[in-house]
Design a protein around this motif. Structure first.
Motif, short mmCIF file in Angstrom:
data_model
loop_
_atom_site.label_atom_id
_atom_site.label_comp_id
_atom_site.label_asym_id
_atom_site.label_seq_id
_atom_site.Cartn_x
_atom_site.Cartn_y
_atom_site.Cartn_z
N PRO A 130 -6.43 5.67 1.99
CA PRO A 130 -5.44 4.96 2.91
C PRO A 130 -4.62 6.06 3.61
O PRO A 130 -4.46 7.20 3.40
N ARG A 134 -1.39 1.99 10.27
CA ARG A 134 -1.88 2.03 8.92
C ARG A 134 -3.53 2.05 9.01
O ARG A 134 -4.11 1.44 9.67
N THR A 135 -4.15 2.70 7.81
CA THR A 135 -5.49 2.63 7.97
C THR A 135 -5.97 2.42 6.67
O THR A 135 -5.24 3.08 5.73
N ASN A 136 -7.13 2.10 6.23
CA ASN A 136 -7.73 1.85 4.96
C ASN A 136 -9.20 2.10 5.18
O ASN A 136 -10.13 1.38 5.87
N ALA A 154 0.91 -1.23 -0.01
CA ALA A 154 -0.07 0.14 -0.05
C ALA A 154 0.94 1.24 0.03
O ALA A 154 0.46 2.35 -0.61
N TYR A 190 -11.99 5.68 -1.73
CA TYR A 190 -10.86 4.72 -0.85
C TYR A 190 -9.91 5.73 -0.46
O TYR A 190 -9.41 6.81 -1.17
N ARG A 221 -13.92 0.68 7.69
CA ARG A 221 -12.58 1.34 8.06
C ARG A 221 -11.91 0.14 8.61
O ARG A 221 -12.36 -0.37 9.53
#
Length: 762
Positions: free
Chosen positions: A215, A242-244, A4, A213, A266
């Motif tokens: 990230p 980290r986040t998505n 990512a 989206y 999330r």
């Protein structure tokens, strides 16, 4: 995570390549802002006019620009403070790029109506930004952005005084061994954030779809002090998270009602760790006989969580008189963590009931926990348009959530005296746990109206009521004991009711003068925390005077008075209140005598007083006698904590066309905060007086020349200077503790080339 991160970087790189490879240019002129990047402020003032046409490329016209250059740097004084404030680096950099393509009128084979890509701040800047937007008005629209932040903070703060000085002769100050370079709360991290949204059928009023989206990546090294084991330790932490965030939605219309539905997902993960063996013994010793030394320390605390949310809204306008909007949001957050800590050392205090505090030792503690948080928010608003002059509205909002969490733990310690005597291993085996349940509910209702007397005069008024209720239940076992020990269950209940009146007016006595005024007055009968707005009055006024097209004068004032009284429902809190008053004055002048010359300047003043009554122990050992609050320990002092801000900000910008091909830009900005002035604190006896402020001065002049070689090329050269001084702060602290001033002077010369393509004759 690596994939990512690489994807984010690839997207940013692609945007840069697109801009650099573009065959034409489009010069932008955004408004200059206070304290911009060294070159950007001047650049925005000195670029040539926006082009009217672009180069033709089939069914499209293309315009673009690229500015590349080099920045120099010399810092005299405290380099860490400069990097914590600015962090601009020396070296080559891509100042900014812009790339725009537009379909030619009448072109039938064009797939896109428009595409624009912009970048700024890449290279030696601490902040970089990229944006891409493309559209086919019938079928789709795509918007994407990528932002990168480099955060550096190495300051000689309160946790790292260089020396200790106690004029009373008692051990009132016991400090950590000083770090000769920086303080003990440091960050050197990088954050990357992206937002990418796709809309299908963007101009269709009956039906359209959205996909998104976002990230996020955060990583770097941080240092902090850790108080444990009878000492104070300085540990490095490797931060990684980290986040998505994924989104999909649909907007549709049925009859006179517009509907919108959005579903989001999330996911979050934090893998930050502390792993340090062979520690240097930096500790805070409270006595000469109880000194701990940690020789190895490791902590892992991975956290994994998710949030799923649904948002549904509807809107309609009936008979052009009744406007109604409703919204409902439901979300559920789940998080789980595992905490593992291993430590080895000598003579440290485990801080666990029943454990010895002397001898060599090693131990471990493990926790696992989870929590759930369902949340519901709903609001409904109605606006009635009675006529062209009167409008009435009412908005009702409700919110509720519950937090259900539990922690389970195991621990084991192996203790050995320095003479070789071993203690039995003491362990808490099995899963012992604590649980906590929090419930929150808030409702509010706002009624407001607007009345237009005529084109020059109007008023608005309103009332807001709010009610909050919070309950907390806590129970289980004490995680700080070796042997299982149940804690007494605790239940808390708090309620808060708020009443607010607000209103204002807009007046234009003459065509060239407009005045705005707003005021708000609120009360609450039982605030959760004493620093909250128990009773408050806020006032804001703004004036704009434009006698002609060449001159504009602006003035505004904002006042805020917040107080938390010392009596609640008839019960005295023994003078334990807080009062905060702030005043902000702002003024500006814009003068454009002709097309070749312009001036912009202003002055702002920020004034703040805060007074909080506190109870504290000042000396070690505590003074035997002093005014004490009921229930306080011997030696406590009932005093005042005061905070002062007296900040003056002045700026002046000017742009001049010196010659037909030569533009000149100059700017000067200064901040000066006098803080507490000549007030001296006295924390020792009687009504103790603790004073906090941050007196400093900060100046930044800049000058830039831009020479237009031809319609394809500009030459730019400039210089910016930063001067920061906090000697007044160091003098204010001198009677109690010696803190060296973190002053610096920074010189930033720069030069750049801006290439234009496709802009026709400039």
């Amino acid at each position: 995570m690596r994939k990512a991160t690489h994807m984010l970087r690839a997207l940013a790189g692609s945007a840069l390549l697109v801009a650099l490879a573009s065959a034409a240019t489009w010069a932008q002129q955004p408004t200059a802002k206070p304290s911009p990047s060294p070159e950007k402020s001047a650049q925005t003032k000195t670029q040539s006019s926006t082009p009217d046409v672009g180069d033709e490329a089939g069914d499209y016209t293309v315009t673009s620009s690229v500015e590349i250059g080099y920045r120099g740097l010399r810092v005299d004084g405290d380099l860490n403070k400069y990097q914590s404030d600015l962090n601009y680096k020396a070296g080559s950099r891509l100042f900014d790029t812009t790339f725009l393509i537009q379909a030619r009128p009448g072109a039938k084979g064009a797939f896109l109506d428009s595409l624009v890509a912009t970048t700024t701040g890449w290279g030696s800047d601490p902040y970089g930004h990229m944006r891409v937007s493309m559209e086919n008005s019938k079928w789709f629209r795509f918007d994407g952005s990528y932002r990168r932040f480099k955060y550096f903070n190495y300051l000689n703060n309160i946790a790292n005084p260089r020396t200790s000085n106690n004029p009373t002769g008692t051990a009132a100050f016991i400090v950590l061994p000083a770090n000769p370079v920086r303080g003990r709360h440091d960050y050197d991290v990088t954050q990357q954030v992206g937002d990418f949204d796709l809309t299908l059928l963007p101009k269709n009023e009956k039906l359209r779809f959205t996909f998104g989206y976002s990230p996020g990546r955060y990583s770097g090294l941080a240092f902090t002090t850790y108080h444990a084991f009878g000492g104070e330790y300085y540990f490095p932490a490797q931060l990684t998270s980290r986040t998505n965030d994924f989104r999909l939605g649909v907007d549709f219309k049925l009859g006179p009602v517009d509907f919108s539905l959005l579903q989001g997902f999330r996911r979050f993960h934090d893998d930050s760790t502390i792993d340090f063996s062979g520690l240097t013994t930096n500790y805070l010793a409270t006595t000469t006989t109880n000194v701990g030394a940690v020789t190895g320390f490791r902590r892992t605390q991975p956290v994994e969580g998710s949030t799923d949310y649904t948002r549904f809204s509807a809107h309609t306008l009936l008979a052009r008189r009744l406007d109604m909007t409703g919204r409902f949001i439901y979300s559920r957050s789940d998080a789980g963590f595992t905490f593992a800590e291993d430590v080895t050392g000598v003579n440290f205090n485990t801080r666990v009931t029943g454990a010895p505090t002397t001898g060599a030792a090693s131990g471990s503690i493990d926790y696992t926990g989870n929590t759930k948080r369902p949340n519901v928010i709903g609001d409904f608003g109605v606006t009635y348009i009675a006529n062209d002059r009167l409008r009435l509205s009412n908005t009702f909002r409700a919110e509720t959530f519950h937090i259900n969490g539990a922690t389970f733990y195991t621990s084991a310690f192996n203790l050995t005296r320095t003479n070789g005597t071993a203690y039995p291993t003491i362990a808490a085996t099995g899963l012992l746990g604590t649980s906590k349940v929090s419930s929150y509910r808030k409702i509010s209702d706002t009624v407001e109206g607007d009345f237009q007397f005529n084109a020059s005069y109007s008023v608005h008024f309103g009332y807001r009521y709010g009610a909050r209720r919070e309950t907390v239940f806590y129970g289980g076992y004490n995680p700080g004991a070796y042997t299982p020990a149940a804690v007494a269950p605790e239940t808390e209940l708090e309620e808060n009711h708020t009443n607010v009146f607000f209103g204002g007016f807009k007046a234009r006595p003459v065509k060239t003068w407009t005045v705005f005024f707003n005021a708000e007055r609120g009360t609450a009968d039982n605030i959760f925390t004493r620093v909250g707005e128990y009773n408050y009055t806020n006032i804001r006024a703004r004036s704009r005077y434009t006698p002609n097209r060449k001159l504009a004068l602006n003035f505004s004032v904002v006042t805020r008075d917040n107080s938390d009284p010392t009596t609640v429902e008839g019960v005295s809190l023994a003078d334990f209140g807080v009062s905060t008053k702030s005043r902000v004055f702002a003024s500006s002048v814009d003068f454009v005598p002709n097309s070749r010359l312009s001036f912009s300047g202003g002055y702002n003043y920020n004034w703040l007083n805060s007074d909080a009554v506190i109870n504290y122990t000042y000396a070690v050992p505590p003074f035997p006698t002093s005014p004490a609050l009921p229930g306080s320990t011997q030696g406590s002092i009932n005093g005042h904590s005061l905070y002062f801000v007296r900040n003056n900000f002045f700026y002046l910008d000017t742009t001049a066309q010196v010659l037909p091909r030569l533009m000149f830009y100059a700017a000067y900005r200064i901040n000066k905060d006098t803080g507490q002035g000549d007030r001296v604190q006295n924390p020792s006896f009687g009504n103790g007086l603790l004073i906090t402020s941050y007196p400093m001065s900060y100046q930044s002049p800049e000058a830039r020349l831009s020479y237009r070689v031809n319609r394809r090329l500009d030459l730019n050269a400039g210089y910016q200077y930063y001067n920061y001084n906090e000697s007044a702060y160091a003098r204010a602290q001198a009677p109690f503790i010696a803190v060296p001033a973190q002053n610096y002077h920074a010189h930033l010369p720069y030069a750049s080339l801006r290439f234009y393509f496709g802009n026709g004759d400039r």
